[in-house]
Enzyme design. Sequence first.
Site, PDB file in Angstrom:
ATOM      1  CD  GLU A   1      69.871  67.555  14.817  1.00 39.56           C
ATOM      2  OE1 GLU A   1      69.563  68.588  15.106  1.00 39.56           O
ATOM      3  OE2 GLU A   1      71.058  66.958  14.834  1.00 39.56           O
TER       4      GLU A   1
ATOM      5  CB  SER B   1     100.078  31.164 -28.567  1.00 36.18           C
ATOM      6  OG  SER B   1     101.301  30.775 -28.934  1.00 36.18           O
TER       7      SER B   1
END
Length: 787
Positions: A77, A337
Amino acid sequence: MKLSKRTKTIIILIAGILSTVYFFILPSPLFNSPLSTVIVDRNGELLGASVAADEQYRFPETDSVPYKFKKAVLTFEDKRFYFHPGVDIISIIRAIKQNLTAGKIVSGGSTVTMQVIRLSRKIKERTFIEKIKEIILATRLELSYSKDDILKMYVSHAPFGANVVGLDAAAWRWFGVSPDKLSWAQAATLAVLPNSPGLIYPGRNRDTLRKKRNKLLKKLFEQNIIDYETFKLSSDEDIPEKPKPFPSLAPHLLMRISESGMQITKTTLDAEIQRKVNETVRKHYKRLSGNYIHNLAVLVADVKTGEILAYVGNYVGAGKNNAADVDIITSERSTGSILKPFLYAAMLSDGDLLPNTLVLDIPTRIGGYTPKNYGRGYDGAVPAKEALARSLNIPAVRMLKQYGQEKFYHKLEDIGLTTLHYPPDHYGLSLILGGCEGRLDEICAAYASAARTLNNYETYGFRYKKSDFHPLCFDFKTSKRYNKNNDDFDENSFFSASAVWFTFNAMLDVERPDDELNWRMFRSSEPVAWKTGTSFGFRDAWSVGVTPEYVVGVWAGNADGEGRPGIVGIKAAAPVLFDVFSVLPDAENKFVMPEADMAEAEICKESGYIASDNCINVQKKMIPASGLKTSSCPYHKLVHLDKSLKFRVNASCENPEDIKTVSWFVLPPAAEIYYKQKNAFYRCLPPYRSDCAGDYDENTNMELIYPFKNTKIYVPADLDGKLGKTVFEAAHRNKNAVIYWYVDKELKGKTKGIHRIELRPGKGKHILTLIDDKGEKIVKEFEILNK
């Protein structure tokens, strides 16, 4: 030509305006697109990602650009990226020549900086005016950011085909790896995509994409960035045919973080442990779904730090019809419990109990509340440690009544439970049996905090830090806050170190009486202090286990609350718990006894209390130091016998010289009935000799179980408007005894064997009188209410 002063002023003013406009022309922030939520594990491995609000996979901006991709994208690029001021004049001149030759726009000559501007402005038109704007803004961008920052912006916001934006998302979407693990071929493939992102749609233009990639690879070779062998091997690599799914190792945690508004989170999870736990859940779901149990959650955390290592909020394979998207870990469910160990530890800490103190296990009715054991039977009396291990309900309720339900309520709040939304009276004594709700993460945090307190006791110089009790955390920022070093020591904590040790010691042998064979199967190769819980109606199955290193919590059931017979802690949740422990890394597995917080005491073998002068079998035992203030054994009493030792006597019927005084272990009548059935060593008191009849102490052989003294009984009216019946109950040492029941001096009936009778007293206060066939009497006052 000489400029006038006015002209100079105008020029300066225009220049100032242009400079000001140029200075402020750059938007802030440059990008405001919605972002995906991304979670990674403690080592940076991707755990999951959600799509952004605009349906794009756009990860938060990267903090670095990997070497391979950096070289590839700049070669393709903008090879003079680090040398131009945002605009590359050479590239622009070359682009103009190419466009004139082609007769159309084939090259824009844009630098990476200019592309950042174009991406931020989201303008797709490629006109001369737009190019001028890009050039101006690009130069301005270069003044505000470093080259590396600009490159990171480009890498984070460039399109990579389909709905993928940014390198981080692209690397995972197309190749299933993190950006730093891209090969040269993969990096080159991604480098050419932002220029033509439509090329990589599945099955489309793969040859064109391959040519562009290989052309870039050749440039990299020619510039000596890669060697010839790498060039050839990379050129032969395949082009991806279709997107790969993002990892989805912890989808419910991803959803939780996404809903909180966070974007990228480095979590405390361990991806390897998460995978193993996911597989364990998948395996057990097959077993559970056969009984129409569709939801299963597992949490694993490090005890030392409270950092969550594995987070399975639900089994996603259950499907939406079975509420697989519900995060059970943060859902409030009936606790069953699972809170009993905290009551045991609290009573040990406060000196209300010793580890093996006998607790009554008899038919119990307290203010209209009638708890029942899981197996529906009674032991008469049972050591507190065994009551916890067997998860007996009646001893737990009686312990809570002794400790105080409001006191325990606040203790639960102190250790991190935020789900107690009502005042203590709303829950009553059912608080210990699932009357309240709890969250799996908070319950696991409480167990881990207790273990942390024990682990750190000696390290802290035999002191405590109440800050050791804190929530579990899934992100490192929170972990650092919880685990920062400080010298804020306390002499006491919510539980003492010795209380925690004795509690965990009791939990090493957790069992259920009707499932003993199944329980034996769950004995792991390492000691795990564990507890199960089952809610009323078989709607919630819990199992929590803790070692010095790990806490593991499991919940199984149906998210919609549908009960099933198999939704029982030991059957549905415990097998998962131990399979999870088996896949965790080896670690220290034994809690160190905190002897500095203990004391040696003489303990009555039969009762578990501190031995009284009347106790015969005395053992020296280590107990919590706070236990030294508990009362001495109340069950060993001196009784007077005749020479044969078969009958009780007294001075009125026996020569004092012939009376033998011995110590005898005597339980209350209501307890004795059941206790002697399960304890062969227990000897009932000998009867009084016939010539001593009537000389024994009152209430020796008979006990009223319900009602208690001054009990207020609410009795609803029947359909006919009359008050309903109330069940009264008593116990007698002599199984053949007859008890006569009087209310306000009026005989209402008699009982033998099982002393239970239904009566219908009217509204108001009454006197209940019981008289057995030997003349022993009990008198109690009670009151009937109908409102």
